[in-house]
Structure formats: C-alpha cells, structure tokens
Enzyme design. Structure first.
Site, mmCIF file in Angstrom:
data_model
loop_
_atom_site.group_PDB
_atom_site.id
_atom_site.type_symbol
_atom_site.label_atom_id
_atom_site.label_comp_id
_atom_site.label_asym_id
_atom_site.label_seq_id
_atom_site.Cartn_x
_atom_site.Cartn_y
_atom_site.Cartn_z
ATOM 1 N N TYR A 1 2.767 38.450 -40.023
ATOM 2 C CA TYR A 1 3.075 39.364 -41.117
ATOM 3 C C TYR A 1 3.646 40.668 -40.567
ATOM 4 C CZ TYR A 1 0.348 36.095 -43.888
ATOM 5 O OH TYR A 1 -0.113 34.963 -44.511
ATOM 6 N N ASN B 1 5.608 34.010 -52.846
ATOM 7 C CA ASN B 1 6.871 33.331 -52.584
ATOM 8 C C ASN B 1 7.030 32.169 -53.563
ATOM 9 O OD1 ASN B 1 9.123 32.042 -51.491
ATOM 10 N ND2 ASN B 1 7.927 31.052 -49.891
ATOM 11 N N CYS C 1 7.137 30.179 -46.127
ATOM 12 C CA CYS C 1 5.980 31.060 -46.024
ATOM 13 C C CYS C 1 4.860 30.412 -45.211
ATOM 14 C CB CYS C 1 5.486 31.474 -47.407
ATOM 15 S SG CYS C 1 5.196 30.122 -48.549
ATOM 16 N N HIS C 2 4.887 29.095 -45.079
ATOM 17 C CA HIS C 2 3.879 28.416 -44.252
ATOM 18 C C HIS C 2 4.045 28.764 -42.779
ATOM 19 C CE1 HIS C 2 7.324 25.634 -44.258
ATOM 20 N NE2 HIS C 2 6.901 25.236 -43.068
ATOM 21 N N GLU D 1 6.244 20.168 -38.323
ATOM 22 C CA GLU D 1 7.425 20.828 -37.773
ATOM 23 C C GLU D 1 7.361 20.904 -36.248
ATOM 24 O OE1 GLU D 1 8.383 24.529 -39.669
ATOM 25 O OE2 GLU D 1 8.653 23.577 -41.626
#
Length: 170
Positions: free
Chosen positions: A99, A122, A130-131, A157
């Site tokens: 953040y 979001n 946002c993850h 990912e």
C-alpha cells in the site's frame, strides 16, 4: 445509463461482470455488498460486446495464456480512487506491491490508509489487480473476494509466471 451484466463461473467463484458502453465497470464477487461498488440498476445482457470480451480475457487469464488485460475499463469513483485503481494496472503479473508503494507511486506518500480504502473499493477485481497489493511486511490483507481467494490468485500468478511467456494476443 443502464449497465449490462452477466455471470461467469471461474476457478475463484461465480463473478458478475458489469459493463456500459464506455467499458467494463465492475467485476463483483458473490457476497459483495451493494455498498462496496454502487452501480444502480443492471440489465442482464450476456451478449454485450464488452462483457463477451471480458469473458474471453478472463478465461485466457485463468488458463494461464493471458497476463495483460486489454478490455476497455470504465472506472467509476473519486479522482483519488481512480488514481489508485490506475496504479494497480501497473503491477506486473506475478508481482506484488505494498500500500505504501502505491501511495508513493500516486504522489501521496502519507495516504497509505486512504490507498487501502480505495483498494478495498476497487470495482474491477482481477483485471485491476488489487489482489497484488499486500501489507508492508508482505502479509495478505483484506480482499473483497476473501483472503483465501487472494492467496489462490497470487499463487496461481507466481506459478504461471514461471512458465514461458504466452504468445502475444493470448
């Protein structure tokens, strides 16, 4: 302007896709309270071209053949929120940012909590990733789809990023 919607079953649950003529407005989770992403009335229109393209790209993403989304986005929020959401789009597939890093990126280094709040609102989850935003220690923090889904997306990912880069247009 009425927004069109459709549902898409994905490996992380049933998502509601919402679009207007200007682009994708939202990807909503099954238990999303209406106050998180206020949209107004939705018309069930699975044939909407933006929704069809979003479905195609999300399927490719979950198949591991797409790392960068190109569907047109239509963020609806405050200027600050839009700045945060645009910054999310710069986080590469398989990477994370804190953040604080996002706050610095948008030129508001003291606005870490406000970045967290904007991140939580979001409207276009997964595509505006946002993850990929974590606490300063790397800890997984709040996520509209739930922490287990956030963990699952990040692990997916990381594993997919170890594979060869998919061909362009994937």
């Amino acid at each position: 302007m009425a927004l069109s919607s459709t549902s898409l079953d994905t490996p992380v649950g049933l998502l509601t896709l919402v679009a207007g003529n200007d682009g994708l407005a939202a990807i909503l989770w099954p238990d999303d309270p209406p106050s998180r992403v206020p949209l107004g009335p939705l018309a069930d229109e699975p044939g909407h071209p933006v929704l069809l393209e979003t479905e195609r790209q999300l399927r490719a993403y979950f198949a591991g053949t797409l790392r960068v989304f190109t569907v047109p986005l239509a963020f609806r929020g405050t200027p600050f929120q839009k700045d945060v959401w645009e910054a999310l789009l710069t986080i590469p597939f398989g990477e994370t940012r804190s953040y604080a890093q996002i706050a610095r990126q948008i030129g508001r280094p003291a606005a870490v909590r406000a970045v967290g709040a904007a991140n939580g609102r979001n409207p276009i989850s997964i595509i505006a990733p946002c993850h990929r935003v974590v606490g300063s220690t790397g800890a997984l923090t709040g996520f509209a789809g739930g922490i287990a889904v956030k963990r699952r997306l990040l692990e997916f990912e990381r594993e997919a990023s170890l594979a060869p880069e998919p061909a362009p247009g994937g």
